[in-house]
Scaffold this motif. Structure first.
Motif, PDB file in Angstrom:
ATOM      1  N   GLN A  85       4.231   0.459   2.121  1.00 33.21           N
ATOM      2  CA  GLN A  85       5.463   0.925   1.484  1.00 33.21           C
ATOM      3  C   GLN A  85       6.252   1.881   2.380  1.00 33.21           C
ATOM      4  OE1 GLN A  85       5.601   3.876  -1.921  1.00 33.21           O
ATOM      5  NE2 GLN A  85       6.000   1.999  -3.065  1.00 33.21           N
ATOM      6  N   ARG A  86       5.562   2.691   3.181  1.00 34.07           N
ATOM      7  CA  ARG A  86       6.268   3.684   4.001  1.00 34.07           C
ATOM      8  C   ARG A  86       7.133   3.042   5.081  1.00 34.07           C
ATOM      9  NH1 ARG A  86       3.884   4.215   8.960  1.00 34.07           N
ATOM     10  NH2 ARG A  86       1.730   3.481   9.162  1.00 34.07           N
ATOM     11  N   ASP A 128       9.108   0.535   4.441  1.00 35.58           N
ATOM     12  CA  ASP A 128      10.233  -0.093   3.751  1.00 35.58           C
ATOM     13  C   ASP A 128      11.507   0.726   4.005  1.00 35.58           C
ATOM     14  OD1 ASP A 128      11.641  -1.825   2.198  1.00 35.58           O
ATOM     15  OD2 ASP A 128      10.850  -1.122   0.282  1.00 35.58           O
ATOM     16  N   THR A 152      -6.071  -1.093   5.167  1.00 34.37           N
ATOM     17  CA  THR A 152      -5.223  -2.138   4.594  1.00 34.37           C
ATOM     18  C   THR A 152      -5.352  -3.479   5.316  1.00 34.37           C
ATOM     19  OG1 THR A 152      -3.367  -1.452   6.005  1.00 34.37           O
ATOM     20  CG2 THR A 152      -3.527  -0.436   3.818  1.00 34.37           C
ATOM     21  N   HIS A 166       0.834  -1.191   0.000  1.00 32.60           N
ATOM     22  CA  HIS A 166       0.000   0.000   0.000  1.00 32.60           C
ATOM     23  C   HIS A 166       0.876   1.252   0.000  1.00 32.60           C
ATOM     24  CE1 HIS A 166      -3.238   2.763   1.103  1.00 32.60           C
ATOM     25  NE2 HIS A 166      -2.450   3.231   2.047  1.00 32.60           N
ATOM     26  N   VAL A 167       0.532   2.209  -0.852  1.00 37.54           N
ATOM     27  CA  VAL A 167       1.249   3.486  -0.936  1.00 37.54           C
ATOM     28  C   VAL A 167       0.457   4.531  -0.175  1.00 37.54           C
ATOM     29  CG1 VAL A 167       2.171   5.254  -2.468  1.00 37.54           C
ATOM     30  CG2 VAL A 167       2.210   2.853  -3.181  1.00 37.54           C
ATOM     31  N   SER A 168       1.050   5.100   0.842  1.00 34.79           N
ATOM     32  CA  SER A 168       0.365   6.080   1.684  1.00 34.79           C
ATOM     33  C   SER A 168       0.126   7.385   0.940  1.00 34.79           C
ATOM     34  CB  SER A 168       1.194   6.363   2.942  1.00 34.79           C
ATOM     35  OG  SER A 168       1.423   5.195   3.681  1.00 34.79           O
ATOM     36  N   ASP A 169      -0.913   8.080   1.341  1.00 33.29           N
ATOM     37  CA  ASP A 169      -1.241   9.379   0.770  1.00 33.29           C
ATOM     38  C   ASP A 169      -0.118  10.361   1.084  1.00 33.29           C
ATOM     39  OD1 ASP A 169      -2.374  12.137   0.669  1.00 33.29           O
ATOM     40  OD2 ASP A 169      -4.226  11.078   0.191  1.00 33.29           O
ATOM     41  N   PRO A 170       0.362  11.135   0.084  1.00 32.88           N
ATOM     42  CA  PRO A 170       1.430  12.110   0.341  1.00 32.88           C
ATOM     43  C   PRO A 170       1.084  13.111   1.440  1.00 32.88           C
ATOM     44  CG  PRO A 170       1.157  11.788  -2.016  1.00 32.88           C
ATOM     45  CD  PRO A 170       0.022  11.066  -1.355  1.00 32.88           C
ATOM     46  N   GLU A 193      -5.304   4.098   8.214  1.00 33.83           N
ATOM     47  CA  GLU A 193      -4.588   3.352   7.183  1.00 33.83           C
ATOM     48  C   GLU A 193      -4.519   1.869   7.540  1.00 33.83           C
ATOM     49  OE1 GLU A 193      -0.758   4.521   4.677  1.00 33.83           O
ATOM     50  OE2 GLU A 193      -0.189   3.762   6.666  1.00 33.83           O
ATOM     51  N   TYR A 245      10.509   9.537   1.807  1.00 35.02           N
ATOM     52  CA  TYR A 245       9.311   8.873   1.269  1.00 35.02           C
ATOM     53  C   TYR A 245       9.191   8.958  -0.250  1.00 35.02           C
ATOM     54  CZ  TYR A 245       7.910   8.693   6.152  1.00 35.02           C
ATOM     55  OH  TYR A 245       7.868   8.442   7.505  1.00 35.02           O
TER      56      TYR A 245
END
Length: 212
Positions: free
Chosen positions: A157-158, A160, A83, A4-8, A79, A31
Motif C-alpha cells: 500500500q505504501r 500507491d 510479503t 499489505h499495510v506497512s507498520d506505522p 517487509e 501515508y
C-alpha cells in the motif's frame, strides 16, 4: 488479496528517507497516518539515533542519520520477505531505470532550449512547439510510470499514489502552472519522480547512483 499495510512505526522512519527534509504532518499526509502518532514515533527514533531534527529559518523537518538509513533498509527488506514482494519490486525497478533516463532528458529539455550559438541556453518558454513536445513526453512517461507502479500498489500500500500524484502535477502544468514540472517546493512531476526512485532504492537497499 488486499495490499499489505506497512507498520506505522516503519513508515515514520521511512518517510524522511523518501520525502527528504520532512515534517510529521507531511509524512502523515503521505501515508494516511495520525500526525501526533508520527511525531511521537519520530521522537522515539531520535532517541535511537536514527533521525535528526533540523531547523532552517522558518522551516523545520526530520531527516535520517546513517544509522537510520541502515535501519530503514533493514525494515524494508524484512517487509519484502514477509510479503514475498522482492521479485516484484526488483522487476519494477528494472523497468523504472530506463524510464528514469528518459525523464532526466525530458527535464533537461524543459529547463534548456539550445540555440546555434548557446547550447546551454535557458528555456524561456516562448517556443510553444518545443514546450509542447516536452509536455507530450511527460504525459507518455506518466502512462509508463503507472504501468510500473500499479502492480506495486496492489502488493504494498505504501507504494500507491505515485502515478496519481504525477498525473495531478501534470494537469496543473496543462493549466499553465509551469512550476509543477520541476519545482522542489511543490508536489511537482519531478518531486514525485525522485521520491519514487528513492523509495525503490531504499526498499531494495541500493545506493543512489548504483542503478544508473
Amino acid at each position: 488479496m488486499p495490499a499489505h499495510v506497512s507498520d506505522p512505526d516503519d513508515l515514520a522512519l521511512h518517510g524522511p528517507r523518501v520525502l527528504g527534509f520532512a515534517s510529521p504532518g507531511r509524512i502523515a499526509d503521505r501515508y494516511g497516518l495520525d500526525r501526533d502518532e508520527v511525531e511521537d514515533r519520530l521522537l522515539e527514533h531520535a532517541t535511537r539515533g536514527w533521525v535528526t531534527h533540523t531547523r532552517f529559518a522558518d522551516s523545520a523537518g526530520w531527516s535520517l542519520t546513517e544509522a537510520g538509513r541502515a535501519e530503514d533498509e533493514r525494515r524494508m527488506g524484512a517487509e519484502l520477505e514477509l510479503t514475498g514482494a522482492r521479485d516484484l519490486v526488483t522487476e519494477a525497478h528494472g523497468r523504472f531505470v530506463p524510464l528514469n533516463r528518459r525523464f532526466g532528458k525530458v527535464c533537461t529539455d524543459w529547463q534548456l532550449r539550445p540555440t546555434r550559438t548557446e547550447p546551454m541556453a535557458a528555456n524561456d518558454h516562448t517556443d510553444w512547439r518545443w514546450d509542447e513536445r516536452v509536455l507530450r513526453a511527460l504525459a507518455t512517461l506518466g502512462r509508463d510510470l503507472a504501468a510500473v507502479t500499479d502492480p506495486l500498489a496492489r502488493c504494498l500500500q505504501r507504494l500507491d499514489g505515485y502515478a496519481d500524484r504525477y498525473a495531478a502535477a501534470l494537469a496543473r502544468v496543462d493549466h499553465g502552472e509551469r512550476r509543477w514540472v520541476d519545482s522542489p517546493e511543490v508536489d511537482s512531476c519531478h518531486t514525485v519522480w525522485i521520491q519514487l526512485h528513492e523509495d525503490l532504492l531504499a526498499t531494495l537497499g541500493i545506493e543512489r547512483g548504483q542503478d544508473a
